[in-house]
Design an enzyme around this catalytic site. Sequence first.
Site, PDB file in Angstrom:
ATOM      1  N   CYS A 113       0.808  -1.243   0.138  1.00  0.00           N
ATOM      2  CA  CYS A 113      -0.102   0.051  -0.129  1.00  0.00           C
ATOM      3  C   CYS A 113       0.743   1.274   0.075  1.00  0.00           C
ATOM      4  O   CYS A 113       0.227   2.216  -0.415  1.00  0.00           O
ATOM      5  CB  CYS A 113      -0.875   0.001   1.153  1.00  0.00           C
ATOM      6  SG  CYS A 113      -2.228  -1.338   1.166  1.00  0.00           S
ATOM      7  N   HIS A 250      -3.595   7.302   2.059  1.00  0.00           N
ATOM      8  CA  HIS A 250      -3.645   6.048   1.642  1.00  0.00           C
ATOM      9  C   HIS A 250      -5.123   5.690   2.122  1.00  0.00           C
ATOM     10  O   HIS A 250      -5.295   5.912   3.209  1.00  0.00           O
ATOM     11  CB  HIS A 250      -2.686   4.993   2.191  1.00  0.00           C
ATOM     12  CG  HIS A 250      -3.129   3.676   1.926  1.00  0.00           C
ATOM     13  ND1 HIS A 250      -3.581   3.201   0.677  1.00  0.00           N
ATOM     14  CD2 HIS A 250      -3.122   2.505   2.703  1.00  0.00           C
ATOM     15  CE1 HIS A 250      -4.127   1.863   1.001  1.00  0.00           C
ATOM     16  NE2 HIS A 250      -3.829   1.653   2.134  1.00  0.00           N
ATOM     17  N   ASN A 280     -10.136   0.021  -0.473  1.00  0.00           N
ATOM     18  CA  ASN A 280      -8.612   0.147  -0.478  1.00  0.00           C
ATOM     19  C   ASN A 280      -8.005  -0.541  -1.508  1.00  0.00           C
ATOM     20  O   ASN A 280      -8.034  -1.725  -1.893  1.00  0.00           O
ATOM     21  CB  ASN A 280      -8.207  -0.682   0.737  1.00  0.00           C
ATOM     22  CG  ASN A 280      -6.521  -0.670   1.034  1.00  0.00           C
ATOM     23  OD1 ASN A 280      -5.667  -0.411   0.225  1.00  0.00           O
ATOM     24  ND2 ASN A 280      -6.111  -1.010   2.218  1.00  0.00           N
TER      25      ASN A 280
END
Length: 323
Positions: A113, A250, A280
């Site tokens: 990520c 993020h 996500n």
Amino acid sequence: MIRARIIGCGACLPSNIVTNDDLAKTVDTSDEWIRERTGITQRHIALPGEKTSDLALGAARAALADAGIDAGELDMVIVATTTPDESFPATATVVQARLGMTRGAAFDVQAVCSGFIYGLSVADSLIRTGAARTILLIGAETMSRLLDWTDRTTCVLFGDGAGAVVLQAHAGHGDNADQGVLNTRLFSDGRLHDMLYADGGVSSTQSAGKLRMQGKEVFKHAVTNIAAAIVASAEASHIAVSDVDWFVPHQANQRILDGTARKLGIDPAKVVSTVAQHGNTSAASVPLALVTAVKDGRIKRGDLVLMEAMGGGFTWGAALVRW
Ligand code: ACO
């Protein structure tokens, strides 16, 4: 002083949207649970045959058009991804070929990520040292391919997509008024492997494996590490966190975004959130959020933008950019 200025950006999402109610038909979950715990309402999921390189290419073309340059002007293509089309070659080389680029170099960056922040740091370094003048940086993922769709604790959280930026060398004065990347800060702690990983790989199981996560532990580390990365980046440029115009985090979970903002006293109105629509999307999440806020007019030329992320490894980091 040479600065890496972002001269264009673009995004690409699969057309297929999966809502929380859609998921509740296949796993034991509910729209209410997912919204309350994560803020996610829907995610885009790649259709069968739709690959990470397809999404990366879509975002790349949009970013090049936005920058008003041709692929022939690029010196490098960097793709941040955890879900490459193949174990090798790098997905970036697939994008390079499909853009019709016959020169330069292309490679992938793997930091889950945090991949886009890591890629931005690499691209910034290459530009500032003069190794490249113009770089296409893409965060692209098909996380849906890495999920255990019977595990409700993970499969509801992720989505697919891609976002890209074009960075170009630009003469600056070496102060915070310069347009471009002002600093990047990268961190990792490999001891935290077991909290978030894929239980497979080429050299261990000869398969990609599935994503495994200890959600509560990840949550605790996320707020602490992300807040620390934000502070480190602000301090590196001798600014107060309150001087930042826009935070582009993020997009893992709205509660992580809120918790971080609360911890640092950040005005929630300055935090760009797309987690409700995208879920996500790992390395794609920061550029997807960035593109959203640039295209809707929130982020304007001259604004101070702080991007940050945390992911498996753990890896985490932040980047401060004068837009
Ligand atoms: N639907 C319904 N119930 C569920 C679901 C679901 N999808 N998933 C878990 N539950 C149940 C659990 O089984 C548990 O039931 P029990 O009490 O009977 O045992 C209950 O809900 C509570 O589960 P918790 O794990 O305690 O829920 P929590 O409040 O911690 O929320 C979550 C879980 C959303 C995963 C949270 O921990 C989180 O967001 N963690 C961060 C994870 C993350 O963002 N990872 C992304 C990668 S890292 C990064 O990007 C930063």
